[in-house]
Design an enzyme around this catalytic site. Sequence first.
Site, mmCIF file in Angstrom:
data_model
loop_
_atom_site.group_PDB
_atom_site.id
_atom_site.type_symbol
_atom_site.label_atom_id
_atom_site.label_comp_id
_atom_site.label_asym_id
_atom_site.label_seq_id
_atom_site.Cartn_x
_atom_site.Cartn_y
_atom_site.Cartn_z
ATOM 1 N N GLY A 10 0.796 -1.218 0.000
ATOM 2 C CA GLY A 10 0.000 0.000 0.000
ATOM 3 C C GLY A 10 0.831 1.272 0.000
ATOM 4 O O GLY A 10 1.957 1.319 -0.499
ATOM 5 N N SER A 11 0.278 2.309 0.602
ATOM 6 C CA SER A 11 0.788 3.670 0.435
ATOM 7 C C SER A 11 2.141 3.941 1.071
ATOM 8 O O SER A 11 2.698 5.034 0.856
ATOM 9 C CB SER A 11 -0.241 4.678 0.972
ATOM 10 N N ILE A 12 2.680 3.018 1.840
ATOM 11 C CA ILE A 12 4.050 3.254 2.306
ATOM 12 C C ILE A 12 5.006 3.279 1.110
ATOM 13 O O ILE A 12 6.121 3.823 1.215
ATOM 14 C CB ILE A 12 4.510 2.222 3.364
#
Length: 549
Positions: A281-283
């Site tokens: 995801g957004s990491i």
Amino acid sequence: MLKAAIGPARHNLDPAPTYAIRSFAVALAMVVAFSAIGGQLVRLALKGQIVESRAAMTQPLTTSFWRPDILDRNGRLLATDVEAPTLYADPALIIDVDVVVEHLVQVFPEFDPVELRRSLSDRNRRYVRLKRGISPALAQRIHNFGLPGIAFRNEPKRVYPNGSLAGHVLGHVNIDNKGTSGIERYIDEAIGIEAAHAGAPGSLEPLRISLDIAVQHAVEDELRAAVQQFGAKGAAGVILDVNTGEVLAAASLPPVDPADRTQSLDPARLDKLADGVYELGSIFKTLTIAMALEAGTADLDKIYDVRAPLRVGRYIIRDPYPVGRPLSVREIFVRSSNVGAGMLALELGSERQRAYLERFGLIKPIRSEAGPIAAPKLPRRWGKAETITIAYGHGLAVAPLQFAATAAMLVNGGLFVAPTFRMSSPETARPVQRIVSPETSAAIRDLMRSNVVSPHGTGRRADVPGYEVGGKTGTAELPGRGGYIEDSVIASFIAAFPMSAPKYLVLVMLHEPKPTEATDGRITAGVNAAPVAGSIIARTGPLLGVLPN
């Protein structure tokens, strides 16, 4: 009368001479016989022949091994060998096989009576190993039965004083006390073990690894609490020294007991840090912005119009929480804009994106002393859609431990350090390589800190007063048949502290957390993984020598 009295005298022969002759003859015969035997023994000895006693029982050559102790970085014991009884039988000495089988099955219900009876009935066998590493109490119980032909010998047994603590890292040994996974296997491959001989304990020097028992316990305890609080199916967490790559703690739940090697076969107990690969995801937006800064295609103040979704074929990429206005790169990070990350990636281009990911160490598999780390799972084709989705952490799956090493590079000044479970020293130091510029690393640190302290930041629940925490959230839907499963996610948070001069990196993952009243029915990382990371930092910071400022 007188004549009779003085008649011819009777001659009584003395038997003494006859007995003496017979005794001498017997003695002489014995001397001759023993001399012949002695001569034969001397002759055989001189010829190098060995006289074997048919009644002697020989035990097999040793198949067990002594291993070095495993210590944590502060010298606290993680694994050691003890002498434990091995139960064995000599079928030739067993009087009643059925009685023996009945008693042994009573103590060890897992024994197969038919197979046991077959083994013990073969009187040509003189040594049948029945069970290794039994407890002294069970050995005493069997001894009290008084079964002829049943006996014990002491052999090394691996024990783990802290139970399942750091079980995935330590790994397992097999029945012969040889390492099969984790640090135990590394010992066999790189350190060495000793063959076990009766009465001769091992003499190998202990192996000190980078884990800190106190920090490891704190991480596992916080993860267990998070699993219960958020109803997650599992969790994982790691703490790295960003400058050396040393792993201070590495936990995956459900745990494994290193003393029970069968648990490693349970898919639910997979080591989520090293043996599994996930879309995180957004990491990944941390990497996307670092690429843009390195390539010079963007800076933190550049504005992108993220109001319209991105369209690629039949796919539409939207922001989960649209702001309704253009955003700077800094805001794209803090507000976690998928559209903004996709636009940055398209500006960079597919080829450069892949080249940077390879440069960041996320294309090829790596390994640590605890074993190989699962290879990244790359898209079959790398087109426009893949370029956009990879920018915000979908379409490319990596092992969390591998990602943590890359994230450490982004905050430590730009130098890649491979994750290691060995204590850092001049002898074990690995070569470091500059991957990004110090300026890019400083910008990433600034963004991560802003994401925690900004009122709009997705990581604000990870803030710990006095520790200058910085971080990034990631919520990735799990792939299923025909697409992604909307309500099943991996919630993750990558953090570092103190951001003015980072020393440690923390990665937390929660597998399939459930919506709760405390999270207002949400399952995103900002409401679960972020506060767990904050709790871990607050608890382990003092243990790591970082006091609140």
